[in-house]
Scaffold this motif. Structure first.
Motif, short mmCIF file in Angstrom:
data_model
loop_
_atom_site.label_atom_id
_atom_site.label_comp_id
_atom_site.label_asym_id
_atom_site.label_seq_id
_atom_site.Cartn_x
_atom_site.Cartn_y
_atom_site.Cartn_z
N TYR A 114 7.71 1.43 7.08
CA TYR A 114 6.76 1.06 6.03
C TYR A 114 5.37 1.37 6.57
O TYR A 114 4.69 0.54 7.17
N ILE A 115 4.97 2.63 6.36
CA ILE A 115 3.71 3.16 6.88
C ILE A 115 2.94 3.76 5.71
O ILE A 115 3.54 4.37 4.82
N GLU A 116 1.61 3.58 5.72
CA GLU A 116 0.77 4.10 4.63
C GLU A 116 1.22 5.52 4.23
O GLU A 116 1.31 6.41 5.06
N TYR A 117 1.44 5.68 2.92
CA TYR A 117 1.99 6.95 2.44
C TYR A 117 0.89 7.93 2.07
O TYR A 117 -0.13 7.57 1.48
N SER A 118 1.12 9.18 2.41
CA SER A 118 0.38 10.32 1.86
C SER A 118 1.37 11.47 1.82
O SER A 118 2.35 11.49 2.57
N LYS A 119 1.12 12.44 0.98
CA LYS A 119 2.09 13.52 0.76
C LYS A 119 2.42 14.26 2.04
O LYS A 119 3.57 14.64 2.29
N THR A 120 1.40 14.47 2.89
CA THR A 120 1.62 15.19 4.15
C THR A 120 1.55 14.28 5.36
O THR A 120 1.47 14.76 6.50
N CYS A 121 1.55 12.94 5.14
CA CYS A 121 1.51 11.96 6.23
C CYS A 121 0.31 12.21 7.16
O CYS A 121 0.44 12.23 8.40
N ASP A 122 -0.89 12.37 6.55
CA ASP A 122 -2.08 12.65 7.35
C ASP A 122 -2.79 11.40 7.86
O ASP A 122 -3.49 11.44 8.87
N TYR A 123 -2.62 10.26 7.14
CA TYR A 123 -3.41 9.07 7.47
C TYR A 123 -2.73 8.24 8.56
O TYR A 123 -3.21 8.14 9.68
N ALA A 127 9.98 15.44 13.95
CA ALA A 127 9.83 14.74 12.67
C ALA A 127 8.45 14.13 12.54
O ALA A 127 7.83 13.73 13.54
N THR A 128 7.96 14.04 11.29
CA THR A 128 6.75 13.29 10.93
C THR A 128 7.11 12.42 9.74
O THR A 128 7.51 12.92 8.69
#
Length: 327
Positions: free
Chosen positions: A52-61, A78-79
Motif C-alpha cells: 500500500y504505497i502512494e500510486y502513480s502510473k509510473t511509480c515515480d513518487y 521490479a518497481t
C-alpha cells in the motif's frame, strides 16, 4: 536515509519503515535499502504479501524496487506501488521475485508528501539444482545447474524408454520434483499395458473397470470398449455383450447395436460375441435383455425346445379315451 544488511538464514520478513502502522504511515522523504545475501550457489526468493504505497502510473513518487544484485546498479527486477493484496499480487504475477545470483537489493523510497501503510514481504533461500546423471540419455539444457522453477528435459537413447516422461523441475531445496530414468523399452503382451512410472507390464484385468478394458500387443494403456461391448476373458479384444450384435444396416461394422432396436426387429436375440442378432422361432419372443428366446404368453416349451400354444395342446390330448363311462 537508512541502510540494512542481512544475511539469509532460512526465512525472514522485511517491511517498509514503521509497517504495520495504520494511523501513522511510513515517513516522508525516506530511502531505505536492504541487502539480502546468501551463500555462493544459492538464490534469493522474495515474496510480497501486501503493498500500500502512494500510486502513480509510473511509480515515480513512492515505490519499492527490487534489484538483482548488491545495489541499485544491478539489473532491475521490479518497481511496485499502489494498493495490492496477496491475491492481487499473485493474480498479476507480481508476488514472487528471484535473484539470478546470491544477492538481492530492495530499495524503498518516499517523497515529501502523501504516504500510506507501506509493504510487507518474506525472503528465503533458494538452492540451484545440479544436472542429474542418467544413463542412456541426453539431457537439456547442457548447463551444469538450473535455477529454481527451471527444468531439465530427458530424452532416452534408441531402445530405451523415459519414465516418467515429465520434465525435472528444480525445487526450492535444490532437489527435483520427479526422478527420471531410462529403462529398456518393454513391449507388453496383448491384455497388458506398460506402466510408465515403473516401466513394468500390468494386466488390464487388474484395473478397476477391467470388464471393459483391453489392449493389443505393445500397448502403453488399456483401451475402453465401446457401447454395448465388454472385454473377452483374455482382455485382448472387445466383444458385443449378449443382446447386442456387431453390425446392422446403417451402422459401422465396429459398433455393437442392441438386438431390441428398431433396425434389428423386436423378436431377435444374441449371445455374447455374436456378429448378428438371431430371430426367435414361432411362438417365442426375446427375454428382457434380448439374450435368449422364451415362449410367448399362452405358449409352453416342449422337450423338443419348441413352443406350443396351450389351446393346441388341449386339442391334441386324447382326453376322451381316458374317460370311464358311468353306469
Amino acid at each position: 536515509k537508512q541502510w540494512y544488511q542481512r544475511r539469509v538464514a532460512i526465512t525472514a520478513g522485511i517491511a517498509s519503515p514503521g509497517y504495520p502502522r495504520h494511523y501513522n504511515n511510513y515517513p516522508d522523504s525516506t530511502d531505505c535499502g536492504i541487502v539480502i545475501l546468501a551463500e555462493e550457489g544459492q538464490q534469493i526468493l522474495l515474496e510480497f504479501s501486501y503493498i500500500y504505497i502512494e500510486y502513480s502510473k509510473t511509480c515515480d513518487y513512492d515505490y519499492v524496487k527490487v534489484y538483482d544484485g548488491l545495489d541499485k546498479n544491478a539489473p532491475l527486477l521490479a518497481t511496485l506501488c499502489g494498493r495490492k493484496t496477496r491475491e492481487d499480487l499473485r493474480e498479476l504475477k507480481l508476488s514472487e521475485w528471484i535473484s539470478s545470483g546470491n544477492a538481492m537489493y530492495i530499495l524503498f523510497h518516499s517523497d515529501s508528501s502523501v504516504n500510506d501503510e507501506g509493504y510487507s514481504a518474506v525472503y528465503s533461500i533458494v538452492n540451484t539444482c545440479k544436472k542429474p546423471t542418467i544413463e542412456n540419455s541426453n539431457i537439456s539444457p547442457t548447463e551444469e545447474t538450473v535455477n529454481y522453477q527451471e527444468s531439465y528435459s530427458v530424452t532416452c537413447m534408441a531402445g530405451y524408454t523415459t519414465y516418467p516422461s515429465d520434465p525435472m523441475v528444480c525445487q526450492k531445496d535444490g532437489t527435483f520434483d520427479v526422478t527420471v530414468a531410462c529403462g529398456i523399452h518393454i513391449s507388453c503382451s496383448a491384455g497388458e499395458y506398460r506402466e510408465e512410472s515403473t516401466n513394468a507390464c500390468v494386466e488390464c484385468a487388474a484395473l478397476q473397470d477391467a470388464d471393459y478394458r483391453f489392449s493389443a500387443e505393445g500397448a502403453d494403456r488399456c483401451t475402453i470398449c465401446g457401447p454395448g461391448e465388454e472385454a473377452n476373458a483374455e482382455h485382448t479384444a472387445c466383444l458385443c455383450r449378449a443382446g447386442w450384435s456387431r453390425y446392422r444396416t446403417g451402422y459401422s461394422r465396429h459398433t455393437c447395436v442392441g438386438c431390441g432396436c428398431f433396425l434389428c426387429g423386436t423378436y431377435e436375440v444374441s449371445a455374447e460375441g455374436a456378429e448378428d442378432c438371431t430371430a426367435c422361432g414361432e411362438g417365442k419372443e426375446p427375454n428382457y435383455d434380448h439374450t435368449a428366446c422364451v415362449c410367448s404368453a399362452g405358449q409352453y416349451r416342449e422337450e423338443s425346445d419348441t413352443c406350443v400354444a396351450v389351446e393346441e395342446k388341449r386339442k391334441n390330448t386324447d382326453c376322451d379315451s381316458a374317460l370311464i363311462p358311468l353306469l
